[in-house]
Write an enzyme that holds these catalytic residues in place. Structure first.
Site, PDB file in Angstrom:
ATOM      1  N   GLU A   1       0.989  -0.786  -0.213  1.00 26.97           N
ATOM      2  CA  GLU A   1       0.437   0.041   0.035  1.00 26.97           C
ATOM      3  C   GLU A   1       1.024   0.993  -0.065  1.00 26.97           C
ATOM      4  O   GLU A   1       1.589   1.455   0.791  1.00 26.97           O
ATOM      5  CB  GLU A   1      -0.442   0.272   1.751  1.00 26.97           C
ATOM      6  CG  GLU A   1      -2.333  -0.873   1.467  1.00 26.97           C
ATOM      7  CD  GLU A   1      -3.096  -0.685   2.695  1.00 26.97           C
ATOM      8  OE1 GLU A   1      -2.237  -0.137   3.253  1.00 26.97           O
ATOM      9  OE2 GLU A   1      -3.948  -1.049   3.014  1.00 26.97           O
ATOM     10  N   ILE A   2       0.739   2.420  -0.526  1.00 26.09           N
ATOM     11  CA  ILE A   2       1.338   3.382  -0.892  1.00 26.09           C
ATOM     12  C   ILE A   2       0.050   4.688  -0.633  1.00 26.09           C
ATOM     13  O   ILE A   2      -0.926   4.449  -1.441  1.00 26.09           O
ATOM     14  CB  ILE A   2       1.928   4.200  -1.609  1.00 26.09           C
ATOM     15  CG1 ILE A   2       3.176   2.926  -1.884  1.00 26.09           C
ATOM     16  CG2 ILE A   2       2.701   5.636  -2.090  1.00 26.09           C
ATOM     17  CD1 ILE A   2       3.932   3.094  -3.224  1.00 26.09           C
TER      18      ILE A   2
END
Ligand code: GDP
Ligand code: MN
Length: 349
Positions: free
Chosen positions: A236-237
């Site tokens: 996840e960013i």
């Protein structure tokens, strides 16, 4: 990015993206890894890969979180590997246990049943603590207070391609709040009542739904049922403000009260994904298509050879999962009217 703020949320097509030039100015961003001490040596190659492919150029910090104290060895070895500052946090006991309202006997029954049904991690207590922590608590750790953005990294992952631009600056400049590599369908047995609970939440809190949300990514019948599509959250960013928002706090509390982290086995991936799809403008969710990525057992390998050569990717496009029928990424491109990369259909099937 020379257009100086002309790009507004929802007002551009992904094809128009120009990656930000490096200016030497960093964003308030960090890597974050939840891990046990025993994960050290499966985590090291993952960190090395992220450093070699991206972070040695930018030197972002790295926050490590654990439900036990990290050993000296863990801290020494990981610090030697990370180009930015490393920070080690202990998770408060009360965040890694059954919340008081949970009926432990009922939770134990679920685990026994799931074990019989052969559901992956179905009988695990720590896995449930992990999913609940990643869903609603990691961003509240005091070490995360210094940051606006994070990139989640897990043991055993690998980056396959060079990333030459600052992904956090990209997120900011293009008004992105949540970015993913893989999307996939969840095991229905782990989230039987998650959607019904979510629908009740939407009825109680219609004010939290984004006008231009992405309900059509997670439901094929206008919200009646969940189609099980979710972003795989081992990558996840994202913006920490997304989870710090009133909308998400209310949502997490609602789910937590319902008890499905323990009476079922709700994963942080579907929880985060449903929230992103409902609370964000659809233009705020991004797929990193040119980021080669591996988390067992799936590979994302850019199918466009130009991309692979330009970014020195060391993956086999035949292994790419992104455009396969059991991935949801084709749907993501379709519902958002985006152009799929050159040659994607050769890898579908
Ligand atoms: P999977 O990817 O769903 O198969 O789950 P993982 O085993 O990779 O766990 C997800 C993340 O949580 C990884 O970063 C693990 O290191 C971490 N994790 C899982 N269980 C625990 C635990 O009991 N304690 C701690 N501290 N970290 C955990
Ligand atoms: Mn994992």
């Amino acid at each position: 990015l020379s257009s100086g703020g002309a790009i507004k949320s929802g007002k551009y097509k992904v094809d128009e993206i120009k990656y930000p030039k490096y200016t030497g100015k960093k964003e308030k961003a960090t890597f974050v890894t939840l891990a046990r001490n025993s994960d050290l040596y499966s985590l090291l190659p993952a960190i090395k890969s992220v450093e070699d492919r991206f972070n040695h150029k930018f030197q972002y910090d790295w926050v490590f979180l654990n439900d036990e104290e990290f050993t000296e060895e863990f801290q020494r070895v990981t610090t030697s590997m990370v180009s930015g500052k490393t920070k080690y946090g202990l998770i408060p006991k009360e965040q890694w246990t059954f919340p008081p309202h949970i009926d432990k006997e009922k939770a134990a029954e679920t685990r026994n049943q799931m074990k019989e049904d052969g559901i992956i991690y179905g009988d695990s207590i720590p896995y449930r603590f992990m999913c609940r922590y990643e869903s609603g608590l990691f961003y509240r750790h005091p070490l995360m207070e210094d940051y606006d953005w994070y990139w989640r990294v897990e043991p055993d992952i690998k980056l396959y391609c060079d990333i030459d631009y600052d992904v956090f600056k990209f997120m900011k400049d293009y008004y992105k709040k949540y970015a993913f590599t893989f999307s996939i369908k969840e095991y229905v047995g782990t989230i039987k009542t998650l959607w019904d609970t979510t629908k009740e939440f939407m009825t109680a809190h219609p004010e939290h739904l984004a006008k231009n949300n992405m309900l059509d990514f997670i439901s094929d019948d206008d919200g009646d049922t969940y189609n099980l599509c979710h972003f795989w959250s081992n990558f996840e960013i994202a913006s920490l403000d997304l989870w710090r928002s009133k909308a998400y706090s209310d949502y997490f509390d609602w789910l937590d009260q319902a008890g499905g982290f323990f009476y079922e086995r709700w994963g942080d991936a579907p929880v985060h994904s449903i929230a992103a799809a409902l609370f964000l403008d659809r233009s705020e969710i991004h797929h990193f298509d040119s980021m080669g990525y591996y988390h067992p057992p799936f590979h994302q390998c850019p199918v466009d050879e130009d991309v692979r050569l330009n970014h020195k990717c060391d993956c086999n496009p035949k292994d790419d999962f992104t455009w396969k029928s059991y991935s949801c990424t084709t749907k993501f491109y379709t519902v958002n009217g985006m152009t799929k990369p050159k040659g994607w259909h050769l890898h579908a099937g």
